[in-house]
Motif scaffolding. Structure first.
Motif, PDB file in Angstrom:
ATOM      1  N   ASN A 123       0.818  -1.209   0.000  1.00 41.23           N
ATOM      2  CA  ASN A 123       0.000   0.000   0.000  1.00 41.23           C
ATOM      3  C   ASN A 123       0.852   1.259   0.000  1.00 41.23           C
ATOM      4  N   SER A 127       0.762   3.769  -3.270  1.00 35.24           N
ATOM      5  CA  SER A 127       0.258   5.126  -3.074  1.00 35.24           C
ATOM      6  C   SER A 127       1.330   6.183  -3.325  1.00 35.24           C
ATOM      7  N   VAL A 133      -4.136   3.578  -5.494  1.00 36.20           N
ATOM      8  CA  VAL A 133      -4.709   3.275  -4.194  1.00 36.20           C
ATOM      9  C   VAL A 133      -5.533   1.999  -4.255  1.00 36.20           C
ATOM     10  N   GLY A 135      -5.707   0.113  -1.152  1.00 38.82           N
ATOM     11  CA  GLY A 135      -6.042  -0.160   0.242  1.00 38.82           C
ATOM     12  C   GLY A 135      -5.459   0.908   1.149  1.00 38.82           C
ATOM     13  N   ILE A 136      -5.487   0.649   2.451  1.00 45.21           N
ATOM     14  CA  ILE A 136      -4.945   1.577   3.436  1.00 45.21           C
ATOM     15  C   ILE A 136      -3.806   0.887   4.177  1.00 45.21           C
ATOM     16  N   GLU A 161      -7.643  -2.839   8.354  1.00 46.82           N
ATOM     17  CA  GLU A 161      -7.678  -2.219   7.030  1.00 46.82           C
ATOM     18  C   GLU A 161      -9.083  -2.269   6.436  1.00 46.82           C
ATOM     19  N   MET A 165     -11.261   0.955   5.447  1.00 48.15           N
ATOM     20  CA  MET A 165     -11.688   1.170   4.065  1.00 48.15           C
ATOM     21  C   MET A 165     -13.183   1.451   3.984  1.00 48.15           C
ATOM     22  N   VAL A 168     -13.171   5.419   5.701  1.00 47.50           N
ATOM     23  CA  VAL A 168     -12.420   6.528   5.107  1.00 47.50           C
ATOM     24  C   VAL A 168     -12.756   6.670   3.620  1.00 47.50           C
ATOM     25  N   LYS A 170     -12.295   6.984  -0.189  1.00 49.27           N
ATOM     26  CA  LYS A 170     -11.176   6.414  -0.942  1.00 49.27           C
ATOM     27  C   LYS A 170     -10.152   7.473  -1.364  1.00 49.27           C
ATOM     28  N   TRP A 173      -7.472   7.630   1.280  1.00 47.75           N
ATOM     29  CA  TRP A 173      -6.796   6.414   1.753  1.00 47.75           C
ATOM     30  C   TRP A 173      -5.284   6.595   1.857  1.00 47.75           C
ATOM     31  N   THR A 177      -2.959   7.351   6.081  1.00 46.49           N
ATOM     32  CA  THR A 177      -1.817   6.709   6.738  1.00 46.49           C
ATOM     33  C   THR A 177      -0.723   7.720   7.054  1.00 46.49           C
TER      34      THR A 177
END
Length: 211
Positions: A123, A127, A133, A135-136, A161, A165, A168, A170, A173, A177
């Motif tokens: 992730n 990102s 993106v 996931g987180i 996660e 998801m 939050v 998208k 995301w 973090t």
DNA sequence: CTCCCGATAT
DNA sequence: ATATCAGGAG
């Protein structure tokens, strides 16, 4: 947990830390991948000290393959877990050469198939190196604060996660973090959280218990 | 669940 | 002395 609470958390943290950026120094996807692997149970400060020299010596996947495992272990020694990290970086580099034209893949499936790379690392790379993106990233800071803030009741990173998801947006995301890592290092610390200085104090269910 | 593991803060 | 640090594999 209402979605509005999460949006408020994000809004407040964005205001508190405008222009927050990833702290791991890197100039390409391979450097970010290696840097993120080295950051396991190690401060980003130390990782950056190590990678400053490391990335001058190792510029391509082939460079990690060519060197002996013992030499790579010495080059990353102070980050801890150096045997596992060196082994994984060498193995993963060979896979990049063999299957991905020496490049870092830009999707979750291929990234998590690499040794030493699970969803958190994938992730981060997706990102911050590819602007994608999927996931987180749930690291120690995201886990700790998600529990304290009541965003999840789970302690398993995979379940956390999934919970995040669902809460939050998208579009946030990636930055979610980064904001929590930044906040976790300065205010919502593991041992001694500084609740009196926390912008999330009024909406945090754990604030009182930490004084 | 355990193991991997050095460096730093408390 | 002990907990913790941008975790992941077996």
């Amino acid at each position: 947990m209402a979605d509005e609470t999460v949006n408020e958390i994000i809004r407040l943290l964005k205001k508190e830390y405008p222009g927050v950026r990833i702290a791991l120094h890197h100039s390409n996807p391979l450097e970010l991948l290696v840097s993120t692997i080295l950051s396991a149970r190690c401060t980003d400060k130390r990782v950056n000290e190590v990678t400053e020299k490391l990335f001058k010596k190792y510029r391509t996947a082939q460079d990690y393959v060519n060197v002996s495992r013992e030499e790579l272990e010495k080059d990353i020694y102070s980050t801890g877990f150096y045997k596992n990290k060196a082994k994984n970086i060498k193995k993963l580099s060979a896979i990049l050469i063999e299957n991905f034209n020496s490049q870092v893949p830009d999707n979750m499936h291929d990234l998590t198939a690499l040794p030493g790379v699970a969803r958190k690392t994938a992730n981060i790379v997706l990102s911050n190196a590819f602007g994608k993106v999927e996931g987180i990233a749930v690291d120690t800071h995201v886990k700790r604060q998600s529990l304290r803030l009541g965003l999840t009741v789970n302690k398993n990173p995979g379940k956390i996660e999934t919970d995040l998801m669902a809460l939050v947006p998208k579009s946030d995301w990636g930055i979610f973090t980064l904001l929590l890592i930044h906040h976790g290092r300065r205010v919502c610390k593991s041992r001694k959280p500084m609740c009196g200085e926390c912008v999330l104090n009024s909406l945090c269910p754990s604030a009182f218990s930490f004084g």
